[in-house]
Design a protein around this motif. Structure first.
Motif, PDB file in Angstrom:
ATOM      1  N   HIS A 184       0.830  -1.206   0.000  1.00  0.00           N
ATOM      2  CA  HIS A 184       0.000   0.000   0.000  1.00  0.00           C
ATOM      3  C   HIS A 184       0.862   1.252   0.000  1.00  0.00           C
ATOM      4  O   HIS A 184       2.046   1.208   0.323  1.00  0.00           O
ATOM      5  CB  HIS A 184      -0.920  -0.007   1.219  1.00  0.00           C
ATOM      6  CG  HIS A 184      -1.719  -1.266   1.368  1.00  0.00           C
ATOM      7  ND1 HIS A 184      -2.608  -1.699   0.407  1.00  0.00           N
ATOM      8  CD2 HIS A 184      -1.733  -2.196   2.361  1.00  0.00           C
ATOM      9  CE1 HIS A 184      -3.160  -2.834   0.797  1.00  0.00           C
ATOM     10  NE2 HIS A 184      -2.642  -3.160   1.969  1.00  0.00           N
ATOM     11  N   GLN A 185       0.259   2.379  -0.361  1.00  0.00           N
ATOM     12  CA  GLN A 185       0.992   3.630  -0.383  1.00  0.00           C
ATOM     13  C   GLN A 185       0.100   4.779   0.071  1.00  0.00           C
ATOM     14  O   GLN A 185      -1.127   4.657   0.105  1.00  0.00           O
ATOM     15  CB  GLN A 185       1.539   3.924  -1.785  1.00  0.00           C
ATOM     16  CG  GLN A 185       0.447   4.061  -2.851  1.00  0.00           C
ATOM     17  CD  GLN A 185       1.022   4.255  -4.241  1.00  0.00           C
ATOM     18  OE1 GLN A 185       2.221   4.271  -4.441  1.00  0.00           O
ATOM     19  NE2 GLN A 185       0.152   4.416  -5.217  1.00  0.00           N
ATOM     20  N   LYS A 186       0.739   5.877   0.476  1.00  0.00           N
ATOM     21  CA  LYS A 186      -0.010   7.070   0.865  1.00  0.00           C
ATOM     22  C   LYS A 186      -0.821   7.563  -0.321  1.00  0.00           C
ATOM     23  O   LYS A 186      -0.323   7.534  -1.450  1.00  0.00           O
ATOM     24  CB  LYS A 186       0.941   8.191   1.300  1.00  0.00           C
ATOM     25  CG  LYS A 186       1.802   7.880   2.510  1.00  0.00           C
ATOM     26  CD  LYS A 186       2.749   9.037   2.775  1.00  0.00           C
ATOM     27  CE  LYS A 186       3.707   8.727   3.903  1.00  0.00           C
ATOM     28  NZ  LYS A 186       4.660   9.834   4.132  1.00  0.00           N
ATOM     29  N   GLN A 211      -3.526   5.906   0.889  1.00  0.00           N
ATOM     30  CA  GLN A 211      -4.518   4.841   0.944  1.00  0.00           C
ATOM     31  C   GLN A 211      -4.876   4.474   2.389  1.00  0.00           C
ATOM     32  O   GLN A 211      -3.992   4.306   3.233  1.00  0.00           O
ATOM     33  CB  GLN A 211      -4.004   3.592   0.230  1.00  0.00           C
ATOM     34  CG  GLN A 211      -3.807   3.763  -1.266  1.00  0.00           C
ATOM     35  CD  GLN A 211      -3.168   2.546  -1.904  1.00  0.00           C
ATOM     36  OE1 GLN A 211      -2.592   1.695  -1.232  1.00  0.00           O
ATOM     37  NE2 GLN A 211      -3.272   2.464  -3.234  1.00  0.00           N
ATOM     38  N   LYS A 212      -6.155   4.330   2.628  1.00  0.00           N
ATOM     39  CA  LYS A 212      -6.630   3.936   3.956  1.00  0.00           C
ATOM     40  C   LYS A 212      -6.029   2.594   4.370  1.00  0.00           C
ATOM     41  O   LYS A 212      -5.726   2.369   5.550  1.00  0.00           O
ATOM     42  CB  LYS A 212      -8.155   3.855   3.962  1.00  0.00           C
ATOM     43  CG  LYS A 212      -8.771   3.508   5.311  1.00  0.00           C
ATOM     44  CD  LYS A 212     -10.296   3.504   5.211  1.00  0.00           C
ATOM     45  CE  LYS A 212     -10.931   3.272   6.581  1.00  0.00           C
ATOM     46  NZ  LYS A 212     -10.619   1.936   7.134  1.00  0.00           N
ATOM     47  N   ALA A 213      -5.833   1.729   3.388  1.00  0.00           N
ATOM     48  CA  ALA A 213      -5.301   0.398   3.688  1.00  0.00           C
ATOM     49  C   ALA A 213      -3.921   0.461   4.321  1.00  0.00           C
ATOM     50  O   ALA A 213      -3.555  -0.414   5.118  1.00  0.00           O
ATOM     51  CB  ALA A 213      -5.252  -0.445   2.403  1.00  0.00           C
ATOM     52  N   LEU A 214      -3.150   1.481   3.987  1.00  0.00           N
ATOM     53  CA  LEU A 214      -1.805   1.607   4.557  1.00  0.00           C
ATOM     54  C   LEU A 214      -1.869   1.870   6.052  1.00  0.00           C
ATOM     55  O   LEU A 214      -1.202   1.198   6.849  1.00  0.00           O
ATOM     56  CB  LEU A 214      -1.037   2.733   3.855  1.00  0.00           C
ATOM     57  CG  LEU A 214       0.342   3.070   4.437  1.00  0.00           C
ATOM     58  CD1 LEU A 214       1.258   1.852   4.409  1.00  0.00           C
ATOM     59  CD2 LEU A 214       0.963   4.238   3.671  1.00  0.00           C
ATOM     60  N   ASN A 247      -7.968   9.736   5.821  1.00  0.00           N
ATOM     61  CA  ASN A 247      -8.536   8.515   5.246  1.00  0.00           C
ATOM     62  C   ASN A 247      -8.613   7.397   6.273  1.00  0.00           C
ATOM     63  O   ASN A 247      -9.528   6.570   6.249  1.00  0.00           O
ATOM     64  CB  ASN A 247      -7.711   8.058   4.046  1.00  0.00           C
ATOM     65  CG  ASN A 247      -7.875   8.974   2.848  1.00  0.00           C
ATOM     66  OD1 ASN A 247      -8.812   9.765   2.788  1.00  0.00           O
ATOM     67  ND2 ASN A 247      -6.960   8.886   1.904  1.00  0.00           N
ATOM     68  N   LEU A 289      -3.596  10.873   4.452  1.00  0.00           N
ATOM     69  CA  LEU A 289      -3.455   9.519   4.984  1.00  0.00           C
ATOM     70  C   LEU A 289      -4.141   9.409   6.343  1.00  0.00           C
ATOM     71  O   LEU A 289      -4.897   8.463   6.596  1.00  0.00           O
ATOM     72  CB  LEU A 289      -1.975   9.157   5.116  1.00  0.00           C
ATOM     73  CG  LEU A 289      -1.660   7.798   5.744  1.00  0.00           C
ATOM     74  CD1 LEU A 289      -2.224   6.656   4.897  1.00  0.00           C
ATOM     75  CD2 LEU A 289      -0.147   7.630   5.932  1.00  0.00           C
TER      76      LEU A 289
END
Length: 230
Positions: free
Chosen positions: A155-157, A159-162, A192, A189
């Motif tokens: 994942h990357q900034k 993204q909520k997943a990060l 999110n 970030l």
């Protein structure tokens, strides 16, 4: 109650490399200020923030590709990417580690927060090699419960997943987490991830406009106090 504080690296805990900053500023002047298209400085500098002042590493294909891919999605992106590639061909350095500097007061802040019982994490789009240069030079590993780089997450900034991944690994909730960063991307970030508080710092590439959605804006991490993050 806050349990975890997540820090960005470049511009937040590590000073931005002067040569890279100049290149980003030159790019801004070359395109943004000479066109009618508004491109926030933070968007351009975030692209360069994927690496730091390690210019020999910038010339490696993976790093160049990362920067160029980020630039291409911006207005005038194809031209900006081509211009940046041409400029990078002339960059070199023999003092990779010597050029790395920590934000003044940064280590003292980490020490103070760790002693207060907080879990600390650092997240960067750099690879592990770049992160290790910084962490090892200033002996910061004892302060971090988690170090996140492009090598150990998909994942990357922003993204909520990060941020969800970081919180899951450290077994904390969003309501127990604070995000600290110097760019609009860092603020996004945190937003999110719906964290408890987002702190923006002016020590890097972002200005007050870029950080306007943060809950608190400080000059640097050295100004962080316990009562601001409880």
């Amino acid at each position: 109650m806050t349990e975890l504080i997540i820090f960005d690296k470049d511009g937040t805990l590590m000073e931005l490399g002067s040569v890279i900053v100049k290149l980003a500023d030159d790019l801004i002047n070359e395109f943004s200020s000479r066109s009618n298209i508004h491109i926030p400085k933070s968007e351009i500098k975030d692209a360069f923030g994927l690496i730091d002042d390690q210019l020999d590493k910038v010339l490696r294909a993976d790093s160049v590709k990362s920067i160029v891919e980020r630039l291409r999605v911006l207005p005038e992106g194809e031209r900006m990417a081509d211009w940046t590639l041409s400029q990078m061909e002339h960059l070199s350095t023999d003092n990779e580690v010597d050029d790395i500097e920590i934000i003044e007061g940064g280590k003292d802040t980490l020490k103070r927060l760790k002693e207060a019982g907080y879990q600390l994490a650092i997240v960067s789009a750099d690879d592990q090699y770049s992160m290790d240069l910084f962490i090892n030079k200033f002996e910061l590993s004892p302060y971090f419960d988690l170090i996140v780089t492009s090598d150990n997450t998909e994942h990357q900034k922003p993204q909520k997943a990060l941020i969800d991944e970081i919180m899951d690994k450290l077994n904390v909730t969003a309501s127990e987490t604070v995000m600290v960063g110097d760019t609009e991307m860092d603020v996004m970030l945190g937003r999110n991830g719906q964290v408890k508080k987002v702190i923006g710092v002016l020590s890097g590439s972002g200005d007050r406009q870029d950080l306007r959605d943060a809950d608190l804006i400080l000059n640097s991490v050295s100004e962080i106090h316990i009562d601001q993050i409880k």
